[in-house]
Design a protein around this motif. Structure first.
Motif, PDB file in Angstrom:
ATOM      1  N   ARG A 121      -8.309  10.918  -1.017  1.00  0.00           N
ATOM      2  CA  ARG A 121      -7.708   9.620  -0.692  1.00  0.00           C
ATOM      3  C   ARG A 121      -6.469   9.320  -1.532  1.00  0.00           C
ATOM      4  O   ARG A 121      -6.308   9.846  -2.640  1.00  0.00           O
ATOM      5  CB  ARG A 121      -8.721   8.501  -0.954  1.00  0.00           C
ATOM      6  CG  ARG A 121      -9.849   8.427   0.027  1.00  0.00           C
ATOM      7  CD  ARG A 121     -10.771   7.289  -0.383  1.00  0.00           C
ATOM      8  NE  ARG A 121     -11.965   7.241   0.451  1.00  0.00           N
ATOM      9  CZ  ARG A 121     -13.037   6.509   0.157  1.00  0.00           C
ATOM     10  NH1 ARG A 121     -13.064   5.779  -0.949  1.00  0.00           N
ATOM     11  NH2 ARG A 121     -14.074   6.501   0.958  1.00  0.00           N
TER      12      ARG A 121
ATOM     13  N   THR B 116       0.814  -1.211   0.000  1.00  0.00           N
ATOM     14  CA  THR B 116       0.000   0.000   0.000  1.00  0.00           C
ATOM     15  C   THR B 116       0.849   1.263   0.000  1.00  0.00           C
ATOM     16  O   THR B 116       0.524   2.234  -0.687  1.00  0.00           O
ATOM     17  CB  THR B 116      -0.898  -0.009   1.251  1.00  0.00           C
ATOM     18  OG1 THR B 116      -1.440  -1.319   1.408  1.00  0.00           O
ATOM     19  CG2 THR B 116      -2.022   0.970   1.125  1.00  0.00           C
ATOM     20  N   GLN B 117       1.935   1.254   0.778  1.00  0.00           N
ATOM     21  CA  GLN B 117       2.767   2.461   0.861  1.00  0.00           C
ATOM     22  C   GLN B 117       3.357   2.815  -0.495  1.00  0.00           C
ATOM     23  O   GLN B 117       3.410   3.984  -0.880  1.00  0.00           O
ATOM     24  CB  GLN B 117       3.919   2.246   1.859  1.00  0.00           C
ATOM     25  CG  GLN B 117       3.485   2.064   3.290  1.00  0.00           C
ATOM     26  CD  GLN B 117       2.942   3.340   3.897  1.00  0.00           C
ATOM     27  OE1 GLN B 117       2.951   4.388   3.271  1.00  0.00           O
ATOM     28  NE2 GLN B 117       2.451   3.262   5.109  1.00  0.00           N
TER      29      GLN B 117
ATOM     30  N   ILE C  50      -3.832   6.078   3.896  1.00  0.00           N
ATOM     31  CA  ILE C  50      -4.642   5.923   5.116  1.00  0.00           C
ATOM     32  C   ILE C  50      -5.773   6.940   5.228  1.00  0.00           C
ATOM     33  O   ILE C  50      -6.523   6.904   6.202  1.00  0.00           O
ATOM     34  CB  ILE C  50      -3.773   5.990   6.391  1.00  0.00           C
ATOM     35  CG1 ILE C  50      -3.107   7.361   6.542  1.00  0.00           C
ATOM     36  CG2 ILE C  50      -2.736   4.880   6.394  1.00  0.00           C
ATOM     37  CD1 ILE C  50      -2.400   7.528   7.883  1.00  0.00           C
TER      38      ILE C  50
ATOM     39  N   PHE D 162     -10.075  -2.741   4.187  1.00  0.00           N
ATOM     40  CA  PHE D 162      -8.853  -2.025   3.826  1.00  0.00           C
ATOM     41  C   PHE D 162      -7.702  -3.018   3.683  1.00  0.00           C
ATOM     42  O   PHE D 162      -7.669  -4.031   4.392  1.00  0.00           O
ATOM     43  CB  PHE D 162      -8.467  -1.020   4.919  1.00  0.00           C
ATOM     44  CG  PHE D 162      -9.486   0.057   5.149  1.00  0.00           C
ATOM     45  CD1 PHE D 162      -9.413   1.262   4.475  1.00  0.00           C
ATOM     46  CD2 PHE D 162     -10.529  -0.132   6.048  1.00  0.00           C
ATOM     47  CE1 PHE D 162     -10.352   2.261   4.686  1.00  0.00           C
ATOM     48  CE2 PHE D 162     -11.477   0.852   6.264  1.00  0.00           C
ATOM     49  CZ  PHE D 162     -11.389   2.053   5.581  1.00  0.00           C
TER      50      PHE D 162
ATOM     51  N   GLU E 292      -6.043   6.659  -3.136  1.00  0.00           N
ATOM     52  CA  GLU E 292      -6.504   6.055  -4.389  1.00  0.00           C
ATOM     53  C   GLU E 292      -6.743   7.138  -5.439  1.00  0.00           C
ATOM     54  O   GLU E 292      -6.390   6.984  -6.612  1.00  0.00           O
ATOM     55  CB  GLU E 292      -7.794   5.259  -4.144  1.00  0.00           C
ATOM     56  CG  GLU E 292      -7.608   4.021  -3.270  1.00  0.00           C
ATOM     57  CD  GLU E 292      -7.756   4.287  -1.775  1.00  0.00           C
ATOM     58  OE1 GLU E 292      -7.572   5.449  -1.347  1.00  0.00           O
ATOM     59  OE2 GLU E 292      -8.046   3.337  -1.022  1.00  0.00           O
TER      60      GLU E 292
ATOM     61  N   TYR F   5       0.148  12.259   3.726  1.00  0.00           N
ATOM     62  CA  TYR F   5      -1.077  12.184   4.528  1.00  0.00           C
ATOM     63  C   TYR F   5      -1.251  13.371   5.468  1.00  0.00           C
ATOM     64  O   TYR F   5      -2.325  13.981   5.523  1.00  0.00           O
ATOM     65  CB  TYR F   5      -1.124  10.882   5.349  1.00  0.00           C
ATOM     66  CG  TYR F   5      -2.255  10.941   6.346  1.00  0.00           C
ATOM     67  CD1 TYR F   5      -3.576  10.834   5.921  1.00  0.00           C
ATOM     68  CD2 TYR F   5      -2.025  11.211   7.693  1.00  0.00           C
ATOM     69  CE1 TYR F   5      -4.628  10.969   6.805  1.00  0.00           C
ATOM     70  CE2 TYR F   5      -3.068  11.346   8.588  1.00  0.00           C
ATOM     71  CZ  TYR F   5      -4.368  11.227   8.142  1.00  0.00           C
ATOM     72  OH  TYR F   5      -5.407  11.380   9.026  1.00  0.00           O
TER      73      TYR F   5
ATOM     74  N   PHE G   6     -10.987  -0.711  -0.312  1.00  0.00           N
ATOM     75  CA  PHE G   6      -9.996   0.359  -0.455  1.00  0.00           C
ATOM     76  C   PHE G   6      -8.679  -0.186  -1.003  1.00  0.00           C
ATOM     77  O   PHE G   6      -8.426  -1.396  -0.959  1.00  0.00           O
ATOM     78  CB  PHE G   6      -9.737   1.008   0.910  1.00  0.00           C
ATOM     79  CG  PHE G   6     -10.888   1.848   1.404  1.00  0.00           C
ATOM     80  CD1 PHE G   6     -10.831   3.231   1.364  1.00  0.00           C
ATOM     81  CD2 PHE G   6     -12.039   1.253   1.897  1.00  0.00           C
ATOM     82  CE1 PHE G   6     -11.894   4.005   1.808  1.00  0.00           C
ATOM     83  CE2 PHE G   6     -13.107   2.022   2.345  1.00  0.00           C
ATOM     84  CZ  PHE G   6     -13.031   3.397   2.302  1.00  0.00           C
TER      85      PHE G   6
ATOM     86  N   PHE H  67      -1.799   4.409  15.460  1.00  0.00           N
ATOM     87  CA  PHE H  67      -2.662   3.969  14.357  1.00  0.00           C
ATOM     88  C   PHE H  67      -2.264   2.576  13.870  1.00  0.00           C
ATOM     89  O   PHE H  67      -3.118   1.742  13.584  1.00  0.00           O
ATOM     90  CB  PHE H  67      -2.603   4.971  13.201  1.00  0.00           C
ATOM     91  CG  PHE H  67      -3.461   4.575  12.032  1.00  0.00           C
ATOM     92  CD1 PHE H  67      -4.838   4.730  12.082  1.00  0.00           C
ATOM     93  CD2 PHE H  67      -2.901   4.030  10.888  1.00  0.00           C
ATOM     94  CE1 PHE H  67      -5.636   4.340  11.012  1.00  0.00           C
ATOM     95  CE2 PHE H  67      -3.689   3.641   9.815  1.00  0.00           C
ATOM     96  CZ  PHE H  67      -5.062   3.798   9.873  1.00  0.00           C
TER      97      PHE H  67
ATOM     98  N   THR I 107       1.778   7.688   1.702  1.00  0.00           N
ATOM     99  CA  THR I 107       1.207   7.815   3.044  1.00  0.00           C
ATOM    100  C   THR I 107      -0.269   8.187   2.978  1.00  0.00           C
ATOM    101  O   THR I 107      -1.011   7.978   3.937  1.00  0.00           O
ATOM    102  CB  THR I 107       1.956   8.876   3.869  1.00  0.00           C
ATOM    103  OG1 THR I 107       1.857  10.138   3.219  1.00  0.00           O
ATOM    104  CG2 THR I 107       3.424   8.517   4.028  1.00  0.00           C
TER     105      THR I 107
ATOM    106  N   TYR J  67       0.251   3.834  -3.006  1.00  0.00           N
ATOM    107  CA  TYR J  67      -0.576   5.013  -2.713  1.00  0.00           C
ATOM    108  C   TYR J  67       0.116   6.035  -1.822  1.00  0.00           C
ATOM    109  O   TYR J  67      -0.451   7.094  -1.554  1.00  0.00           O
ATOM    110  CB  TYR J  67      -1.889   4.571  -2.053  1.00  0.00           C
ATOM    111  CG  TYR J  67      -2.658   3.578  -2.880  1.00  0.00           C
ATOM    112  CD1 TYR J  67      -3.372   3.985  -3.998  1.00  0.00           C
ATOM    113  CD2 TYR J  67      -2.644   2.222  -2.574  1.00  0.00           C
ATOM    114  CE1 TYR J  67      -4.058   3.075  -4.780  1.00  0.00           C
ATOM    115  CE2 TYR J  67      -3.326   1.300  -3.350  1.00  0.00           C
ATOM    116  CZ  TYR J  67      -4.027   1.732  -4.447  1.00  0.00           C
ATOM    117  OH  TYR J  67      -4.706   0.832  -5.225  1.00  0.00           O
TER     118      TYR J  67
ATOM    119  N   GLY K 174      -8.632   7.140   3.735  1.00  0.00           N
ATOM    120  CA  GLY K 174      -9.921   6.456   3.835  1.00  0.00           C
ATOM    121  C   GLY K 174     -10.114   5.796   5.190  1.00  0.00           C
ATOM    122  O   GLY K 174     -11.192   5.880   5.790  1.00  0.00           O
ATOM    123  N   ALA K 175      -9.073   5.144   5.687  1.00  0.00           N
ATOM    124  CA  ALA K 175      -9.184   4.416   6.952  1.00  0.00           C
ATOM    125  C   ALA K 175      -9.344   5.371   8.135  1.00  0.00           C
ATOM    126  O   ALA K 175     -10.184   5.151   9.014  1.00  0.00           O
ATOM    127  CB  ALA K 175      -7.956   3.531   7.152  1.00  0.00           C
TER     128      ALA K 175
END
Lengths: 570, 74
Positions: A276, A240-241, A249, B68, A278, A321, B8, A448, A246, A244, A251-252
């Motif tokens: 986001r 993910t890093q 996160i 996610f 994405e 982020y 996601f 987190f 930083t 997309y 969305g989360a």
């Protein structure tokens, strides 16, 4: 290795052997010890007795994957306590290769007579900064690299640092298009400005490498560590890093109700679907920008990006982020183009996007512009760069802005603005914000990533979690590791012990290493105690204990008795 | 009753991120993940109505379920 001491009062420069008490320290650990040994804790942070320290981590220069970060530190004019901020880029690695354990800048410059420190191998000199004084960080770096080589590292301040604004950070150049990496937090740009130091240029180091005491031990551990990073599904090129950045996160954090929105008044921002990671990736690829780039040599995660506008013209690298949260949702901004505009302006003026985003949020609550009004917000931010009276207030951060404008709801701890997680719905972060000797800082111990072991909405276990995370953060910041590369080391600390023993031959055990990490926090807490900080300074803002945060309608209710005892087992 | 599901990151690439599933009997997050084609081992975080949840938690009808990938704060 050597120390380079630079006295800005009389422009004297001297190289020193590293004294025994600093030999086994680097990065944040070294900064904490220098402050404790050499800086009067109650001194004026913008006066002659404070020191500004640049130091690579203990792995700097050894070409360990993702381990080339540069630590910058001093007494913070924002918190009044110890401060270490770090950045990617090439400076940390270059200093390590050059055998420079730290640059310690002392004394005080003459008002508005800035100088540039140029380091070329074993030579260092101060030269007048007339041709870059008054310029932003991008133009300063461009001009100095034209003069000293495009492969030279440039760490500099923008207008905000020159104006001694306590929201000012220090920008440092990175790999290729990652022109702007910031040791942003705590007002260290103002400390650099107070010294009369516009920039530090480190020319490319050739023919020098780190000397290993046991190269085989080092190589074996470094290779295993890098392989674990590459193979980790969360961190490798399918992770993910990398895909997309930083921003992955957004969305989360929004879904969990912790995304700072309209000056930390709500924890969810429905338009954040447009902010986001994405969406960021989709826009960048459509505009032929870049994703998955790296800021420092040898990084295998490569989480950076280069964001372009609709015409394909690069605007800023990298949108991260914290910036999306603080100058995006926190200001009611609903699209990434506007975030990029504000991000670029902050970078160029040399401002911390977290502190400035929080200060602007307070200013909007005071009615200086409407939330979501990009033209109004840009107008306010321009004033910071111009140094108008209102601009200087905002440039000095959230607490100053709140005090002047009469706003009680200021999201800050120990004088420093909170980053992109509202502590009412991520309570472990609230404990870290309140108790870290650094002030509100997610990189001091971010809960987190530990949300599965301690539910973020509860109070149980947050104290112990924060302490564990703060010790890990001290390790990362002292070795030069990027925080995203921590999983292999946390799973097997022996890897780090072997790398350090391979370089330095210290014969450390895992227990020695654990004590090293804990000592960083002990030194920082002691400096703050001597600076006059008491337990009543380590608190969450009162309104966050009373004002429920939608959508979960929770307050920060970890008791003060827990905050007071976080470090009892340190 | 329906459950609103959103995925996601790199989960289910090329597919719409949002979908609505009708459920006629009690279902867990794992049941619904498998039903939409997700490999549960790729899921790093689940929320039900914004609250962090586990694969074996039951998903109430009418709720919002999010899947996610592994994400880390930064």
């Amino acid at each position: 290795m050597k120390l380079l001491r630079v006295n800005m009062t009389d422009s004297q420069i001297r190289w020193e052997d590293v004294p025994p008490q600093y030999e086994r320290l680097g990065g944040r650990a070294l900064i904490a010890k220098v402050l404790l040994n050499e800086v009067p804790p109650t001194c004026d942070a913008l006066g002659p007795h404070n020191k500004l320290i640049f130091s690579p981590g203990l792995l700097g220069g050894a070409m360990v994957a993702t381990a080339g970060r540069l630590s910058v530190g001093g007494k913070s004019p924002l918190t009044g306590g110890t401060k270490e901020a770090n950045a990617g880029g090439i400076a940390g690695d270059t200093l390590g290769k050059a055998g420079i354990k730290a640059i310690i800048v002392e004394g005080l410059g003459k008002p508005k007579q800035f100088q540039v420190l140029v380091i070329d191998g074993d030579k260092a000199e101060l030269v007048p900064a007339e041709d870059v004084t008054g310029l932003g960080t991008y133009a300063t770096a461009d001009r100095l690299q034209e003069k000293y080589g495009t492969d030279a590292s440039v760490s500099c301040i923008g207008q905000a640092g020159e104006y001694l604004m306590t929201g000012a950070g220090i920008s440092t150049t990175g790999e290729r298009d990652q022109r702007s990496n910031h040791a942003a937090r705590g007002g260290l740009g103002a400390v650099m400005g107070s010294k009369g130091l516009k920039a530090v240029v480190i020319k490319k180091v050739t023919g020098k490498t780190v000397k290993f005491q046991d190269e085989q031990l080092f190589r074996t551990a470094a290779k295993e560590y890098a392989q674990k990073l590459i193979n980790d599904p969360k961190l490798g090129t399918k992770g993910t890093q990398h895909l997309y950045g930083t921003a992955s996160i957004v969305g989360a954090v929004n879904e969990m109700g912790s995304l700072p929105t309209r000056n930390f008044s709500v924890g969810q921002f429905p338009p954040s679907v447009e902010l986001r990671g994405e969406k960021l990736r989709e826009l960048i690829l459509a505009r032929e920008g870049k994703v998955g780039t790296r800021c420092m040599p040898g990084c295998v995660i490569a989480c950076r990006n280069l964001f372009s506008d609709e015409t394909g013209k690069p605007v800023v690298g990298s949108i991260q982020y914290e910036t999306i949260a603080l100058v995006g949702s926190n200001l009611g901004i609903e699209n990434l183009d506007d975030v990029a505009t504000l991000n670029y302006m902050c970078n160029d003026f040399g401002l911390d996007t977290i502190e400035t985003g929080a200060a602007l949020g307070v200013a909007l609550e005071a009615g200086l512009a409407e939330f979501g009004d990009i033209n109004g917000i840009v107008g306010l931010l321009k004033q910071v760069g111009e140094g108008t009276p209102l601009g200087r207030i905002i440039g000095c951060g959230a607490v100053t802005t709140g005090r002047v404008l009469g706003i009680r709801r200021v999201p800050a701890c120990l004088g420093q603005a909170m980053p992109g997680y509202d502590p009412r719905s991520l309570k472990g972060n609230g404990v870290t914000y309140a108790t870290s000797p650094q002030g509100a800082d997610h990189t001091a111990g971010n809960a987190f990533g530990a949300r599965k072991e301690v539910p973020p909405l509860g109070t149980e276990g947050q104290k112990a979690l924060s302490l564990r995370l703060q010790i890990i953060a001290a390790m990362l910041d002292s070795t030069g590791l990027c925080l995203f590369s921590r999983p292999p080391i946390i799973a097997n600390p022996q890897l780090m012990v072997d790398m350090l023993n391979g370089i330095y031959g210290w014969g450390w055990t895992k227990d020695d290493f654990d004590q090293f990490n804990r000592q960083v926090l002990r030194d920082e807490l002691e400096f703050n105690r001597l600076a006059g900080k008491t337990r009543n300074d380590y608190r969450i803002p009162e309104y966050m204990r009373e004002e429920p945060l939608p959508p979960h309608n929770t307050v920060f209710d970890v008791p003060d008795s827990d905050l007071d005892t976080v470090f009892d087992t340190l | 009753m329906a459950v609103d599901i959103e995925t996601f990151g790199q989960l289910l690439p090329g597919q719409p991120r949002r979908r609505t599933l009708e459920i006629k009997a009690p279902a867990t997050a794992r049941d619904l993940a498998v039903q939409i084609g997700l490999d549960p081992s790729e899921i790093g975080l689940i929320t039900i109505d914004g609250v962090q949840s586990d694969l074996d938690d039951e998903v109430p009808p009418g709720s919002r379920l999010c899947f996610f990938p592994y994400v880390s704060g930064g």
